[in-house]
Design a protein around this motif. Structure first.
Motif, PDB file in Angstrom:
ATOM      1  N   SER A   1       0.830  -1.212   0.000  1.00  0.00           N
ATOM      2  CA  SER A   1       0.000   0.000   0.000  1.00  0.00           C
ATOM      3  C   SER A   1       0.866   1.265   0.000  1.00  0.00           C
ATOM      4  O   SER A   1       0.599   2.220   0.728  1.00  0.00           O
ATOM      5  N   TYR A   2       1.883   1.273  -0.816  1.00  0.00           N
ATOM      6  CA  TYR A   2       2.833   2.375  -0.828  1.00  0.00           C
ATOM      7  C   TYR A   2       2.221   3.669  -1.379  1.00  0.00           C
ATOM      8  O   TYR A   2       1.516   3.664  -2.382  1.00  0.00           O
ATOM      9  N   LYS A   3       2.542   4.768  -0.739  1.00  0.00           N
ATOM     10  CA  LYS A   3       2.109   6.087  -1.198  1.00  0.00           C
ATOM     11  C   LYS A   3       2.642   6.373  -2.602  1.00  0.00           C
ATOM     12  O   LYS A   3       2.021   7.116  -3.380  1.00  0.00           O
ATOM     13  N   THR A   4       3.775   5.772  -2.948  1.00  0.00           N
ATOM     14  CA  THR A   4       4.398   6.036  -4.252  1.00  0.00           C
ATOM     15  C   THR A   4       3.542   5.541  -5.419  1.00  0.00           C
ATOM     16  O   THR A   4       3.783   5.946  -6.556  1.00  0.00           O
ATOM     17  N   PHE A   5       2.545   4.691  -5.149  1.00  0.00           N
ATOM     18  CA  PHE A   5       1.622   4.310  -6.223  1.00  0.00           C
ATOM     19  C   PHE A   5       0.835   5.542  -6.692  1.00  0.00           C
ATOM     20  O   PHE A   5       0.415   5.616  -7.841  1.00  0.00           O
ATOM     21  N   TYR A   6       0.665   6.480  -5.768  1.00  0.00           N
ATOM     22  CA  TYR A   6      -0.071   7.704  -6.080  1.00  0.00           C
ATOM     23  C   TYR A   6       0.876   8.830  -6.515  1.00  0.00           C
ATOM     24  O   TYR A   6       0.615   9.534  -7.491  1.00  0.00           O
ATOM     25  N   THR A   7       1.987   8.989  -5.786  1.00  0.00           N
ATOM     26  CA  THR A   7       2.887  10.111  -6.056  1.00  0.00           C
ATOM     27  C   THR A   7       3.805   9.882  -7.259  1.00  0.00           C
ATOM     28  O   THR A   7       4.170  10.836  -7.947  1.00  0.00           O
ATOM     29  N   ASN A   8       4.176   8.640  -7.522  1.00  0.00           N
ATOM     30  CA  ASN A   8       5.133   8.362  -8.599  1.00  0.00           C
ATOM     31  C   ASN A   8       4.562   7.535  -9.748  1.00  0.00           C
ATOM     32  O   ASN A   8       4.869   7.799 -10.905  1.00  0.00           O
ATOM     33  N   LEU A   9       3.745   6.530  -9.429  1.00  0.00           N
ATOM     34  CA  LEU A   9       3.190   5.674 -10.474  1.00  0.00           C
ATOM     35  C   LEU A   9       2.076   6.378 -11.251  1.00  0.00           C
ATOM     36  O   LEU A   9       2.073   6.362 -12.492  1.00  0.00           O
ATOM     37  N   LEU A  10       1.139   6.971 -10.554  1.00  0.00           N
ATOM     38  CA  LEU A  10      -0.008   7.587 -11.228  1.00  0.00           C
ATOM     39  C   LEU A  10       0.411   8.674 -12.225  1.00  0.00           C
ATOM     40  O   LEU A  10      -0.128   8.721 -13.338  1.00  0.00           O
ATOM     41  N   PRO A  11       1.388   9.540 -11.902  1.00  0.00           N
ATOM     42  CA  PRO A  11       1.838  10.525 -12.899  1.00  0.00           C
ATOM     43  C   PRO A  11       2.405   9.886 -14.167  1.00  0.00           C
ATOM     44  O   PRO A  11       2.216  10.420 -15.270  1.00  0.00           O
ATOM     45  N   VAL A  12       3.088   8.751 -14.022  1.00  0.00           N
ATOM     46  CA  VAL A  12       3.599   8.042 -15.202  1.00  0.00           C
ATOM     47  C   VAL A  12       2.449   7.580 -16.082  1.00  0.00           C
ATOM     48  O   VAL A  12       2.482   7.729 -17.313  1.00  0.00           O
TER      49      VAL A  12
ATOM     50  N   LEU B   1      -3.632   1.209   5.241  1.00  0.00           N
ATOM     51  CA  LEU B   1      -3.795   2.476   4.540  1.00  0.00           C
ATOM     52  C   LEU B   1      -3.702   3.625   5.543  1.00  0.00           C
ATOM     53  O   LEU B   1      -4.148   3.506   6.687  1.00  0.00           O
ATOM     54  N   ALA B   2      -3.134   4.736   5.107  1.00  0.00           N
ATOM     55  CA  ALA B   2      -3.077   5.918   5.955  1.00  0.00           C
ATOM     56  C   ALA B   2      -4.493   6.475   6.142  1.00  0.00           C
ATOM     57  O   ALA B   2      -5.313   6.421   5.224  1.00  0.00           O
ATOM     58  N   LYS B   3      -4.761   7.015   7.305  1.00  0.00           N
ATOM     59  CA  LYS B   3      -6.111   7.502   7.600  1.00  0.00           C
ATOM     60  C   LYS B   3      -6.370   8.897   7.026  1.00  0.00           C
ATOM     61  O   LYS B   3      -7.516   9.285   6.835  1.00  0.00           O
ATOM     62  N   GLY B   4      -5.297   9.637   6.763  1.00  0.00           N
ATOM     63  CA  GLY B   4      -5.467  10.976   6.211  1.00  0.00           C
ATOM     64  C   GLY B   4      -4.245  11.408   5.440  1.00  0.00           C
ATOM     65  O   GLY B   4      -3.187  10.753   5.483  1.00  0.00           O
ATOM     66  N   GLU B   5      -4.378  12.504   4.685  1.00  0.00           N
ATOM     67  CA  GLU B   5      -3.270  13.018   3.888  1.00  0.00           C
ATOM     68  C   GLU B   5      -2.186  13.603   4.795  1.00  0.00           C
ATOM     69  O   GLU B   5      -2.470  14.298   5.755  1.00  0.00           O
ATOM     70  N   SER B   6      -0.936  13.280   4.458  1.00  0.00           N
ATOM     71  CA  SER B   6       0.193  13.810   5.215  1.00  0.00           C
ATOM     72  C   SER B   6       1.446  13.726   4.353  1.00  0.00           C
ATOM     73  O   SER B   6       1.633  12.765   3.613  1.00  0.00           O
ATOM     74  N   LYS B   7       2.287  14.747   4.432  1.00  0.00           N
ATOM     75  CA  LYS B   7       3.522  14.750   3.644  1.00  0.00           C
ATOM     76  C   LYS B   7       4.469  13.649   4.089  1.00  0.00           C
ATOM     77  O   LYS B   7       5.324  13.201   3.329  1.00  0.00           O
ATOM     78  N   THR B   8       4.329  13.226   5.328  1.00  0.00           N
ATOM     79  CA  THR B   8       5.234  12.201   5.863  1.00  0.00           C
ATOM     80  C   THR B   8       4.641  10.796   5.773  1.00  0.00           C
ATOM     81  O   THR B   8       5.303   9.828   6.118  1.00  0.00           O
ATOM     82  N   ALA B   9       3.390  10.681   5.317  1.00  0.00           N
ATOM     83  CA  ALA B   9       2.738   9.372   5.254  1.00  0.00           C
ATOM     84  C   ALA B   9       3.471   8.468   4.264  1.00  0.00           C
ATOM     85  O   ALA B   9       3.842   8.893   3.163  1.00  0.00           O
ATOM     86  N   TYR B  10       3.669   7.232   4.663  1.00  0.00           N
ATOM     87  CA  TYR B  10       4.382   6.253   3.831  1.00  0.00           C
ATOM     88  C   TYR B  10       3.409   5.442   2.992  1.00  0.00           C
ATOM     89  O   TYR B  10       3.774   4.892   1.961  1.00  0.00           O
ATOM     90  N   ASN B  11       2.143   5.397   3.427  1.00  0.00           N
ATOM     91  CA  ASN B  11       1.141   4.571   2.755  1.00  0.00           C
ATOM     92  C   ASN B  11       0.057   5.415   2.081  1.00  0.00           C
ATOM     93  O   ASN B  11      -0.152   6.582   2.406  1.00  0.00           O
ATOM     94  N   LEU B  12      -0.624   4.777   1.147  1.00  0.00           N
ATOM     95  CA  LEU B  12      -1.751   5.377   0.442  1.00  0.00           C
ATOM     96  C   LEU B  12      -2.901   5.680   1.386  1.00  0.00           C
ATOM     97  O   LEU B  12      -2.999   5.106   2.477  1.00  0.00           O
TER      98      LEU B  12
END
Length: 293
Positions: free
Chosen positions: A119-130, A153-164
């Protein structure tokens, strides 16, 4: 028994070796000729040009990570060469149970599946833009499979969150880029759980993923399939998984061979890490069958 022993002792060793060699040769030929579908299994996608991803500074990439730059190059190749990006339901309908005919628009294409675990946040920050960039560049949508653990899954948006977050998943799903499937509730090794724990892990994952996307997914395509955490499965796990899911995916560095599948719950996947170059992945992808009439 004496007759069997006598015949074995008098069986020419050369004929025995020749028979074994012939069987092995036939197996190799069948293996080579069997139509295949590559199913790639990625994990976190790291942008090595982004200094904010601090864990990359002064240290090598973790083994299971793959770079955004290499992934973009790989997917760009697949789009340019007209590959068919399968969803889990596509795989199930057309190549496992085969109760649907392949649509004419996919004739001449090579089917492939691109999956991502956890459930990595990078699926949203790095994969989705590609995926968005490829659609803007070629006018074609690349659908990828996310095997998600809703329990982490993270419960809310955060710059430090590691998960989606659920919101991140919904955005990619709404745009048609994500096929959201289960990876268990909290990524526990299913083979090590007692019956109650096993049922909870697989059932709760389905409930929470469908709750996250319920208004976007009236046909309940979300969480209809599962990838086993750590690739760990056995007969007991498959028995209980089959009560909730249509198919189960392993992580065993093997190619999916049409007609060789023992069970819907033993679908093989090719493991991917940063040590596998883009060119290596392309070579593996090119082994896929070409859909014909």
């Amino acid at each position: 028994m004496k007759l069997i022993k006598f015949k074995f002792k008098n069986f020419p060793f050369g004929i025995f070796i020749a028979t074994v060699a012939s069987i092995f040769t036939i197996w190799l030929i069948l293996n080579f000729l069997t139509p295949k579908i590559p199913i790639f299994g990625f994990h976190s996608i790291i942008d090595i040009e982004n200094p904010s991803e601090k864990r990359l500074q002064g240290s090598p990439l973790p083994e299971i990570d793959y770079t955004k730059q290499d992934l973009s190059e790989f997917l760009d190749y697949l789009v340019r060469h007209n590959f068919w990006f399968l969803s889990t339901q596509d795989m199930y309908d057309y190549f496992i149970v085969k109760f649907k005919q392949i649509p004419p628009e996919h004739l001449g294409q090579k089917p492939i599946m691109i999956t991502f675990d956890d459930s990595y946040k990078t699926f949203y920050t790095n994969l989705l833009p590609v995926l968005r960039d490829l659609e803007n560049k070629y006018g074609k949508k690349v659908k990828v499979v996310l095997f998600i653990n809703p329990g982490i899954l993270a419960k809310g948006e955060s710059k430090t969150a590691y998960n989606l977050t659920c919101r991140n998943l919904r955005k990619g799903f709404l745009k048609g880029f994500y096929d959201i499937q289960s990876h268990g509730h909290r990524h526990k090794k299913l083979t090590e759980l007692n019956t109650d724990e096993l049922i909870y892990e697989i059932a709760e994952a389905q409930v929470k993923l469908r709750r996250c996307t319920q208004d976007l997914d009236p046909n309940k395509t979300v969480a209809s399939h599962i990838a086993y955490p750590y690739g760990a499965s056995n007969k007991k796990v498959e028995e209980y998984v089959s009560k909730y899911y249509l198919s189960g995916y392993l992580y065993n560095s093997r190619m999916f061979k049409i007609g060789w599948l023992r069970s819907n719950y033993q679908i093989p996947r090719l493991s991917v890490n940063h040590s596998k170059s883009t060119q290596k992945l392309i070579q593996m992808a090119e082994r896929a069958l070409t859909i014909k009439n």
